[in-house]
Design an enzyme around this catalytic site. Structure first.
Site, PDB file in Angstrom:
ATOM      1  N   ASN A   1       0.824  -1.200   0.000  1.00 33.39           N
ATOM      2  CA  ASN A   1       0.000   0.000   0.000  1.00 33.39           C
ATOM      3  C   ASN A   1       0.866   1.262   0.000  1.00 33.39           C
ATOM      4  O   ASN A   1       2.092   1.205   0.093  1.00 33.39           O
ATOM      5  CB  ASN A   1      -0.946  -0.018   1.208  1.00 33.39           C
ATOM      6  CG  ASN A   1      -2.324   0.487   0.854  1.00 33.39           C
ATOM      7  OD1 ASN A   1      -2.468   1.545   0.256  1.00 33.39           O
ATOM      8  ND2 ASN A   1      -3.345  -0.273   1.211  1.00 33.39           N
TER       9      ASN A   1
ATOM     10  N   HIS B   1      22.675  -0.687  13.838  1.00 34.85           N
ATOM     11  CA  HIS B   1      23.929  -0.110  14.337  1.00 34.85           C
ATOM     12  C   HIS B   1      24.127  -0.577  15.778  1.00 34.85           C
ATOM     13  O   HIS B   1      23.164  -0.703  16.540  1.00 34.85           O
ATOM     14  CB  HIS B   1      23.892   1.419  14.303  1.00 34.85           C
ATOM     15  CG  HIS B   1      23.706   1.995  12.945  1.00 34.85           C
ATOM     16  ND1 HIS B   1      24.751   2.154  12.058  1.00 34.85           N
ATOM     17  CD2 HIS B   1      22.602   2.443  12.301  1.00 34.85           C
ATOM     18  CE1 HIS B   1      24.296   2.679  10.934  1.00 34.85           C
ATOM     19  NE2 HIS B   1      22.991   2.870  11.056  1.00 34.85           N
TER      20      HIS B   1
ATOM     21  N   ALA C   1      -1.670  -2.994  13.386  1.00 34.82           N
ATOM     22  CA  ALA C   1      -1.274  -1.638  12.989  1.00 34.82           C
ATOM     23  C   ALA C   1      -0.396  -1.006  14.065  1.00 34.82           C
ATOM     24  O   ALA C   1      -0.683  -1.118  15.261  1.00 34.82           O
ATOM     25  CB  ALA C   1      -2.519  -0.784  12.748  1.00 34.82           C
TER      26      ALA C   1
ATOM     27  N   LYS D   1      11.215  -9.353  16.921  1.00 32.35           N
ATOM     28  CA  LYS D   1      11.492 -10.788  17.073  1.00 32.35           C
ATOM     29  C   LYS D   1      10.647 -11.560  16.071  1.00 32.35           C
ATOM     30  O   LYS D   1       9.629 -11.058  15.580  1.00 32.35           O
ATOM     31  CB  LYS D   1      11.165 -11.249  18.495  1.00 32.35           C
ATOM     32  CG  LYS D   1      12.069 -10.642  19.561  1.00 32.35           C
ATOM     33  CD  LYS D   1      11.713 -11.173  20.938  1.00 32.35           C
ATOM     34  CE  LYS D   1      12.630 -10.560  22.007  1.00 32.35           C
ATOM     35  NZ  LYS D   1      12.280 -11.040  23.363  1.00 32.35           N
TER      36      LYS D   1
ATOM     37  N   ARG E   1       3.919  -8.568  20.360  1.00 36.51           N
ATOM     38  CA  ARG E   1       3.828  -9.830  21.099  1.00 36.51           C
ATOM     39  C   ARG E   1       2.674 -10.657  20.528  1.00 36.51           C
ATOM     40  O   ARG E   1       1.642 -10.108  20.133  1.00 36.51           O
ATOM     41  CB  ARG E   1       3.567  -9.576  22.591  1.00 36.51           C
ATOM     42  CG  ARG E   1       4.669  -8.777  23.264  1.00 36.51           C
ATOM     43  CD  ARG E   1       4.364  -8.553  24.739  1.00 36.51           C
ATOM     44  NE  ARG E   1       5.344  -7.675  25.360  1.00 36.51           N
ATOM     45  CZ  ARG E   1       6.524  -8.080  25.819  1.00 36.51           C
ATOM     46  NH1 ARG E   1       6.857  -9.360  25.709  1.00 36.51           N
ATOM     47  NH2 ARG E   1       7.353  -7.232  26.384  1.00 36.51           N
TER      48      ARG E   1
END
Length: 205
Positions: free
Chosen positions: A107, A137, A179, A185, A199
């Site tokens: 989108n 970094h 959203a 992770k 999560r």
């Protein structure tokens, strides 16, 4: 054997129910609402022709919207039947790569920085404003050494608006990212993940 047959039938029914963007229908709707959109369609056609036939990074049936920019286009591969809305920005980097599977949709205002490699699976849906970056970094290093880590997004994954996908993340097939989520992770297949940091909150049967 019976369970395998039932599972196959269930999968077939699910596949029929999942509806992806009908590009022709969307274009017809635009023209009905505002005939002046024909000018915009011409611009879309010119952008699409440029990236598909001149830069040769888009597959058959792929549509690329106005003001979309593909930097280092030789390192970008877009599959068949994809839909990139207006103002998408993809930078592969000199040694990076961005690969987008067939029938995926990106989108408006999606930004992808693929210096470490980005792979997006078939029929994935990437919501507006999503940022995918492979660049990191080490803030403990005085020289701020740059590192690159690949990002992988599975088939039919759905990424909500304004999500951020950080370096090294793998998002499984059929996963849903809420959203505004910040994904730092891996997210397993068939999993709904939301929040900052993201999560897992639900498993999709």
């Amino acid at each position: 054997m019976v369970s395998q047959v039932n599972q196959s039938e269930f999968q077939a029914e699910n596949d029929e129910q999942i509806v992806h963007i009908d590009k022709a229908q969307r274009l017809r709707g635009m023209l009905r609402q505002n005939p002046l959109d024909l000018l915009r369609l011409v611009r879309i056609a010119m952008t699409t022709v440029y990236y598909r036939f001149i830069r040769r990074c888009g597959g058959a049936g792929t549509i690329i919207g106005c003001n979309t920019k593909l930097i280092n286009a030789s390192n970008i591969t877009i599959g068949r039947g994809c839909f990139l809305q207006d103002e998408v920005y993809i930078r592969a980097g000199e040694n990076g790569s961005v690969t987008i599977g067939d029938r995926a949709a990106l989108n408006s205002f999606v930004k992808i920085f693929g210096h470490g490699g980005v792979e997006i699976g078939e029929e994935a849906q990437i919501g507006p404003g999503t940022l995918i970056t492979t660049t990191g970094h080490d803030y403990t290093d005085q020289n701020l050494e740059t590192s690159f880590s690949e990002v992988s997004i599975g088939e039919r994954a759905w990424i909500g608006a304004n999500a951020t996908i950080l370096p090294g993340v793998t998002i499984g097939d059929y996963a849903v990212i809420g959203a505004g989520a910040v994904v730092n992770k891996d997210v397993p297949p068939n999993t709904v993940a939301v929040g900052v940091p993201a999560r897992a909150v639900k498993t999709i049967e």
